[in-house]
Design a protein around this motif. Structure first.
Motif, PDB file in Angstrom:
ATOM      1  N   MET A 171       0.829  -1.186   0.000  1.00 33.48           N
ATOM      2  CA  MET A 171       0.000   0.000   0.000  1.00 33.48           C
ATOM      3  C   MET A 171       0.877   1.255   0.000  1.00 33.48           C
ATOM      4  O   MET A 171       0.519   2.240  -0.631  1.00 33.48           O
ATOM      5  N   ILE A 172       1.993   1.165   0.699  1.00 29.90           N
ATOM      6  CA  ILE A 172       2.912   2.302   0.690  1.00 29.90           C
ATOM      7  C   ILE A 172       3.456   2.521  -0.720  1.00 29.90           C
ATOM      8  O   ILE A 172       3.717   3.649  -1.131  1.00 29.90           O
ATOM      9  N   ARG A 173       3.587   1.426  -1.482  1.00 25.68           N
ATOM     10  CA  ARG A 173       4.067   1.542  -2.861  1.00 25.68           C
ATOM     11  C   ARG A 173       3.148   2.440  -3.668  1.00 25.68           C
ATOM     12  O   ARG A 173       3.611   3.273  -4.447  1.00 25.68           O
ATOM     13  N   TRP A 174       1.837   2.292  -3.487  1.00 27.13           N
ATOM     14  CA  TRP A 174       0.885   3.129  -4.229  1.00 27.13           C
ATOM     15  C   TRP A 174       1.013   4.583  -3.814  1.00 27.13           C
ATOM     16  O   TRP A 174       0.904   5.488  -4.651  1.00 27.13           O
ATOM     17  N   ALA A 175       1.231   4.832  -2.522  1.00 26.41           N
ATOM     18  CA  ALA A 175       1.401   6.207  -2.061  1.00 26.41           C
ATOM     19  C   ALA A 175       2.630   6.836  -2.707  1.00 26.41           C
ATOM     20  O   ALA A 175       2.595   7.989  -3.152  1.00 26.41           O
ATOM     21  N   VAL A 176       3.712   6.064  -2.789  1.00 28.44           N
ATOM     22  CA  VAL A 176       4.934   6.580  -3.408  1.00 28.44           C
ATOM     23  C   VAL A 176       4.723   6.822  -4.903  1.00 28.44           C
ATOM     24  O   VAL A 176       5.177   7.840  -5.445  1.00 28.44           O
ATOM     25  N   ILE A 177       4.014   5.915  -5.564  1.00 27.39           N
ATOM     26  CA  ILE A 177       3.747   6.084  -7.001  1.00 27.39           C
ATOM     27  C   ILE A 177       2.947   7.357  -7.258  1.00 27.39           C
ATOM     28  O   ILE A 177       3.282   8.154  -8.140  1.00 27.39           O
ATOM     29  N   PHE A 178       1.886   7.571  -6.474  1.00 28.78           N
ATOM     30  CA  PHE A 178       1.081   8.777  -6.670  1.00 28.78           C
ATOM     31  C   PHE A 178       1.864  10.034  -6.307  1.00 28.78           C
ATOM     32  O   PHE A 178       1.676  11.088  -6.922  1.00 28.78           O
ATOM     33  N   LEU A 179       2.751   9.934  -5.329  1.00 18.58           N
ATOM     34  CA  LEU A 179       3.583  11.083  -4.972  1.00 18.58           C
ATOM     35  C   LEU A 179       4.529  11.430  -6.118  1.00 18.58           C
ATOM     36  O   LEU A 179       4.703  12.604  -6.459  1.00 18.58           O
TER      37      LEU A 179
END
Length: 58
Positions: free
Chosen positions: A1-9
């Motif tokens: 889930m943190i991966r998605w946050a980093v991708i959107f960032l």
């Protein structure tokens, strides 16, 4: 889930550099939301694990 946050960032940062203000803002908000959800789930799992570990006492 943190991966998605980093991708959107990253998408937000690239969009901001290219001058797409609306896309950058939207992507940043999604990244922030996903990161908050991930942190909340992490804290819940820590609490649940701590309560489970204090079971019958051996």
């Amino acid at each position: 889930m943190i991966r998605w946050a980093v991708i959107f960032l990253i998408v937000a940062l690239v969009a901001a550099v290219l001058g797409f203000g609306g896309i950058a803002n939207f992507s940043f908000e999604i990244a922030k939301f996903v990161a908050i959800v991930a942190i909340v789930l992490f804290v819940i799992s820590l609490v649940a694990g701590g309560l489970k570990g204090r079971g019958s006492g051996g």
